[in-house]
Scaffold this active site. Structure first.
Site, PDB file in Angstrom:
ATOM      1  N   GLY A   1      64.272 -32.103 -50.879  1.00 36.88           N
ATOM      2  CA  GLY A   1      64.903 -32.277 -49.025  1.00 36.88           C
ATOM      3  C   GLY A   1      63.970 -32.908 -47.655  1.00 36.88           C
ATOM      4  O   GLY A   1      62.968 -33.202 -48.347  1.00 36.88           O
TER       5      GLY A   1
ATOM      6  N   ARG B   1      68.166 -35.325 -54.091  1.00 33.75           N
ATOM      7  CA  ARG B   1      67.531 -34.358 -55.347  1.00 33.75           C
ATOM      8  C   ARG B   1      67.950 -35.841 -56.613  1.00 33.75           C
ATOM      9  O   ARG B   1      68.214 -34.323 -57.704  1.00 33.75           O
ATOM     10  CB  ARG B   1      68.678 -32.988 -55.257  1.00 33.75           C
ATOM     11  CG  ARG B   1      67.946 -32.235 -54.074  1.00 33.75           C
ATOM     12  CD  ARG B   1      68.514 -30.943 -54.354  1.00 33.75           C
ATOM     13  NE  ARG B   1      67.314 -29.960 -52.451  1.00 33.75           N
ATOM     14  CZ  ARG B   1      66.422 -29.878 -52.368  1.00 33.75           C
ATOM     15  NH1 ARG B   1      65.976 -30.029 -52.810  1.00 33.75           N
ATOM     16  NH2 ARG B   1      66.470 -28.932 -51.618  1.00 33.75           N
TER      17      ARG B   1
ATOM     18  N   ASP C   1      58.159 -30.899 -55.515  1.00 30.50           N
ATOM     19  CA  ASP C   1      57.809 -29.903 -57.424  1.00 30.50           C
ATOM     20  C   ASP C   1      58.776 -31.001 -58.579  1.00 30.50           C
ATOM     21  O   ASP C   1      58.193 -31.590 -59.277  1.00 30.50           O
ATOM     22  CB  ASP C   1      57.671 -28.902 -57.789  1.00 30.50           C
ATOM     23  CG  ASP C   1      56.825 -27.997 -58.898  1.00 30.50           C
ATOM     24  OD1 ASP C   1      55.306 -28.209 -59.008  1.00 30.50           O
ATOM     25  OD2 ASP C   1      57.731 -27.710 -59.912  1.00 30.50           O
TER      26      ASP C   1
ATOM     27  N   THR D   1      56.836 -30.448 -48.768  1.00 31.40           N
ATOM     28  CA  THR D   1      57.530 -29.406 -48.302  1.00 31.40           C
ATOM     29  C   THR D   1      57.691 -28.191 -47.779  1.00 31.40           C
ATOM     30  O   THR D   1      56.402 -27.868 -47.212  1.00 31.40           O
ATOM     31  CB  THR D   1      58.058 -28.570 -50.070  1.00 31.40           C
ATOM     32  OG1 THR D   1      58.792 -27.311 -50.077  1.00 31.40           O
ATOM     33  CG2 THR D   1      56.724 -27.314 -50.109  1.00 31.40           C
TER      34      THR D   1
ATOM     35  N   ASP E   1      58.461 -25.783 -47.652  1.00 33.27           N
ATOM     36  CA  ASP E   1      58.309 -24.327 -48.450  1.00 33.27           C
ATOM     37  C   ASP E   1      57.050 -23.504 -48.820  1.00 33.27           C
ATOM     38  O   ASP E   1      56.889 -22.323 -49.108  1.00 33.27           O
ATOM     39  CB  ASP E   1      59.321 -23.962 -49.880  1.00 33.27           C
ATOM     40  CG  ASP E   1      60.040 -24.489 -49.686  1.00 33.27           C
ATOM     41  OD1 ASP E   1      61.056 -24.145 -48.128  1.00 33.27           O
ATOM     42  OD2 ASP E   1      61.354 -25.125 -51.002  1.00 33.27           O
TER      43      ASP E   1
ATOM     44  N   ASP F   1      55.148 -24.031 -50.977  1.00 35.86           N
ATOM     45  CA  ASP F   1      54.751 -23.953 -52.732  1.00 35.86           C
ATOM     46  C   ASP F   1      54.426 -24.167 -53.630  1.00 35.86           C
ATOM     47  O   ASP F   1      54.804 -24.128 -54.543  1.00 35.86           O
ATOM     48  CB  ASP F   1      56.062 -22.930 -52.833  1.00 35.86           C
ATOM     49  CG  ASP F   1      57.473 -24.090 -53.159  1.00 35.86           C
ATOM     50  OD1 ASP F   1      57.043 -24.963 -52.808  1.00 35.86           O
ATOM     51  OD2 ASP F   1      58.664 -23.664 -52.974  1.00 35.86           O
TER      52      ASP F   1
ATOM     53  N   GLY G   1      62.231 -21.221 -47.782  1.00 38.93           N
ATOM     54  CA  GLY G   1      61.142 -21.111 -48.188  1.00 38.93           C
ATOM     55  C   GLY G   1      61.302 -21.011 -49.510  1.00 38.93           C
ATOM     56  O   GLY G   1      60.880 -20.824 -50.886  1.00 38.93           O
ATOM     57  N   ARG G   2      62.360 -20.880 -50.552  1.00 35.43           N
ATOM     58  CA  ARG G   2      63.494 -20.705 -51.708  1.00 35.43           C
ATOM     59  C   ARG G   2      62.118 -19.309 -52.458  1.00 35.43           C
ATOM     60  O   ARG G   2      62.188 -18.622 -51.639  1.00 35.43           O
ATOM     61  CB  ARG G   2      63.022 -22.087 -52.565  1.00 35.43           C
ATOM     62  CG  ARG G   2      63.268 -23.011 -52.531  1.00 35.43           C
ATOM     63  CD  ARG G   2      63.897 -23.932 -53.721  1.00 35.43           C
ATOM     64  NE  ARG G   2      65.294 -24.477 -53.366  1.00 35.43           N
ATOM     65  CZ  ARG G   2      65.108 -25.938 -53.853  1.00 35.43           C
ATOM     66  NH1 ARG G   2      63.942 -26.313 -53.928  1.00 35.43           N
ATOM     67  NH2 ARG G   2      66.208 -26.331 -53.533  1.00 35.43           N
TER      68      ARG G   2
ATOM     69  N   GLU H   1      64.855 -16.108 -47.911  1.00 33.88           N
ATOM     70  CA  GLU H   1      65.852 -16.132 -48.674  1.00 33.88           C
ATOM     71  C   GLU H   1      66.246 -15.481 -50.025  1.00 33.88           C
ATOM     72  O   GLU H   1      67.112 -15.385 -50.648  1.00 33.88           O
ATOM     73  CB  GLU H   1      66.442 -17.856 -47.877  1.00 33.88           C
ATOM     74  CG  GLU H   1      65.967 -18.595 -49.283  1.00 33.88           C
ATOM     75  CD  GLU H   1      66.387 -20.135 -48.936  1.00 33.88           C
ATOM     76  OE1 GLU H   1      67.286 -20.835 -47.429  1.00 33.88           O
ATOM     77  OE2 GLU H   1      65.294 -20.869 -49.300  1.00 33.88           O
TER      78      GLU H   1
ATOM     79  N   HIS I   1      68.820 -25.070 -41.905  1.00 34.60           N
ATOM     80  CA  HIS I   1      68.447 -26.380 -42.148  1.00 34.60           C
ATOM     81  C   HIS I   1      68.036 -26.619 -40.502  1.00 34.60           C
ATOM     82  O   HIS I   1      67.426 -27.603 -40.014  1.00 34.60           O
ATOM     83  CB  HIS I   1      70.254 -27.414 -42.020  1.00 34.60           C
ATOM     84  CG  HIS I   1      70.039 -27.475 -43.684  1.00 34.60           C
ATOM     85  ND1 HIS I   1      70.980 -26.218 -44.305  1.00 34.60           N
ATOM     86  CD2 HIS I   1      69.978 -27.885 -44.252  1.00 34.60           C
ATOM     87  CE1 HIS I   1      71.801 -26.314 -45.648  1.00 34.60           C
ATOM     88  NE2 HIS I   1      69.913 -27.664 -46.091  1.00 34.60           N
TER      89      HIS I   1
ATOM     90  N   GLN J   1      65.309 -25.337 -39.883  1.00 33.25           N
ATOM     91  CA  GLN J   1      63.984 -25.195 -40.479  1.00 33.25           C
ATOM     92  C   GLN J   1      63.502 -26.282 -40.708  1.00 33.25           C
ATOM     93  O   GLN J   1      62.128 -26.487 -40.490  1.00 33.25           O
ATOM     94  CB  GLN J   1      63.947 -24.369 -40.799  1.00 33.25           C
ATOM     95  CG  GLN J   1      64.206 -22.793 -40.471  1.00 33.25           C
ATOM     96  CD  GLN J   1      64.625 -21.707 -41.275  1.00 33.25           C
ATOM     97  OE1 GLN J   1      63.633 -21.013 -42.110  1.00 33.25           O
ATOM     98  NE2 GLN J   1      65.518 -21.496 -42.053  1.00 33.25           N
TER      99      GLN J   1
HETATM  100  O1  F6P Z   1      62.906 -27.091 -50.488  1.00 35.10           O
HETATM  101  C1  F6P Z   1      63.345 -26.617 -48.891  1.00 35.10           C
HETATM  102  C2  F6P Z   1      64.689 -26.092 -49.287  1.00 35.10           C
HETATM  103  O2  F6P Z   1      64.614 -26.155 -47.224  1.00 35.10           O
HETATM  104  C3  F6P Z   1      64.089 -24.963 -49.398  1.00 35.10           C
HETATM  105  O3  F6P Z   1      64.094 -24.029 -48.200  1.00 35.10           O
HETATM  106  C4  F6P Z   1      65.856 -24.907 -49.181  1.00 35.10           C
HETATM  107  O4  F6P Z   1      66.242 -23.524 -50.212  1.00 35.10           O
HETATM  108  C5  F6P Z   1      66.248 -25.973 -49.960  1.00 35.10           C
HETATM  109  O5  F6P Z   1      65.440 -26.595 -49.555  1.00 35.10           O
HETATM  110  C6  F6P Z   1      67.898 -25.914 -49.300  1.00 35.10           C
HETATM  111  O6  F6P Z   1      68.397 -27.298 -49.979  1.00 35.10           O
HETATM  112  P1  F6P Z   1      69.368 -28.545 -49.487  1.00 35.10           P
HETATM  113  O7  F6P Z   1      68.806 -28.601 -48.195  1.00 35.10           O
HETATM  114  O8  F6P Z   1      69.736 -28.886 -50.501  1.00 35.10           O
HETATM  115  O9  F6P Z   1      70.711 -26.981 -48.543  1.00 35.10           O
END
Ligand code: F6P
Length: 345
Positions: A10, A71, A103, A126, A128, A130, A171-172, A223, A273, A275
């Site tokens: 991301g 990804r 990661d 990230t 997140d 994390d 934040g996964r 989330e 997004h 965020q």
């Molecule tokens: O890992 C960053 C993040 O923004 C997470 O907080 C979220 O769950 C995920 O990526 C969303 O991914 P995408 O942009 O593929 O929808």
């Protein structure tokens, strides 16, 4: 010395600060840089563009990544993609790669280093927050500031309509964004994935505060929160190349539970997004710059298979083997502090 950079996963505020710093440091050492486009996809296809110190000087203020991201996982079709990636690296005449990612991206870097002796250095990224081995990741600070601004705006509607507003953050499966945003916005309650949801306690707090004269409520929900009867809530059926589900929707469920249990009109907002968008905060620009300088220095000193990290005030490095593969959930000490405000009135 010809050094490639890529950004995977991301997008994240601060990525361009890292790119700028790597390019500048390599340039100062007499080397040159190229950017591989759209993460590991560009590495496989050998899709590269030159990166010059002067041209990248102002990108520090831009969100996202000038290199694009994806990804893509080269190990999903290992027999096909990994030899192609190694071939592209050779064809482009590259001496090293700086992989900037979370990661998943760094997990690929680790395997390439261990299985192919690939000359790679990792930079953790990230929103997140994390990732293990680093105190903070760039992107996180910008992200919580965006949530804070959004909640400050939502507060006015909540107050005017005497409502409860539920704010769903990203934040996964880690509660860093939700917990920090909850503290920064004086939330009445915060729900994180690391702890079981206690609907009864949350509703008691909301009702007690209303009774005491506070006419509205703010609840921050990560989330990745799991509901007792439904597990975590996903917004789509498919998973990505690394097997991750798409989280989203738990805020609506929580809002529904609050309204039914308390009788208070409740609305949910999923910030999504937003965020990750827009210019990075000063903190993320500085952290990204420092990580980029140190990643380039590892490359110059041929210390491959390492990831740069923030420990206290210092930039240090860890082996990719130690740094990837373990999600760093929220340090619950922060939640215990936040909870001083989630009690009674
Ligand atoms: O890992 C960053 C993040 O923004 C997470 O907080 C979220 O769950 C995920 O990526 C969303 O991914 P995408 O942009 O593929 O929808």
């Amino acid at each position: 010395m010809k050094v490639a950079l890529l950004t995977g996963g991301g997008d994240c505020p601060g990525l361009n600060a890292v790119i700028r710093a790597v390019v500048r440091t390599i340039h100062n050492a007499g080397g040159e840089c190229v950017g591989l486009q759209e993460g590991w996809r560009g590495a496989i296809e050998g899709n590269a563009r030159p990166l010059h110190a002067l041209e990248t000087d102002e990108i520090i203020a831009r969100g996202g990544t000038i290199l694009g991201s994806s990804r893509t996982n080269p190990y999903k079709k290992k027999e096909e993609s990994v030899p192609k990636l190694l071939e592209s690296f050779k064809r482009l005449g590259l001496t090293a790669l700086v992989a900037i990612g979370g990661d998943d991206t760094l997990g690929v870097a680790r395997r390439l280093y261990e299985e192919e002796q690939f000359p790679v250095v990792g930079v953790p990224k990230t929103i997140d927050n994390d990732l293990s081995c680093t105190d903070f990741t760039f992107g996180f600070d910008t992200s919580i500031n965006i949530v804070m601004e959004a909640v400050d705006r939502l507060r006015t509607t909540a107050e005017s309509h005497r409502r409860v507003m539920v704010i769903e953050t990203m934040g996964r499966h880690a509660g860093w964004i939700a917990c920090f945003a909850g503290i920064a916005t004086a939330a009445d309650f915060t729900l994180i994935p690391e702890e079981p949801v206690n609907v009864e306690r949350m509703c008691d707090v909301l009702l007690a505060r209303r009774k005491a004269g506070k006419p509205y409520g703010l609840v921050v929900v990560s989330e990745g929160v799991t509901l007792p009867d439904a597990g975590f809530i996903t917004s789509a059926a498919e998973v990505d190349d690394f097997g991750h589900v798409k989280l989203g929707g738990v805020g609506d469920r929580i809002a529904d539970l609050i309204q039914r249990r308390t009788g208070i009109e409740t609305r949910a907002v999923t910030l999504g997004h937003l965020q990750r968008g827009g210019p990075p905060s000063a903190y993320d620009r500085v952290l990204g710059t420092r990580l980029g300088i140190h990643a380039a220095r590892l490359v110059i000193n041929k210390q491959f298979g390492q990831m740069v990290a923030l420990r206290g005030l210092k930039i240090v490095s860890y082996s990719l083997a130690d740094a990837v593969g373990t999600m760093r959930t929220l340090d619950l000490e922060f939640m215990r502090e936040a909870e001083e405000f989630y009690k009674g009135v």
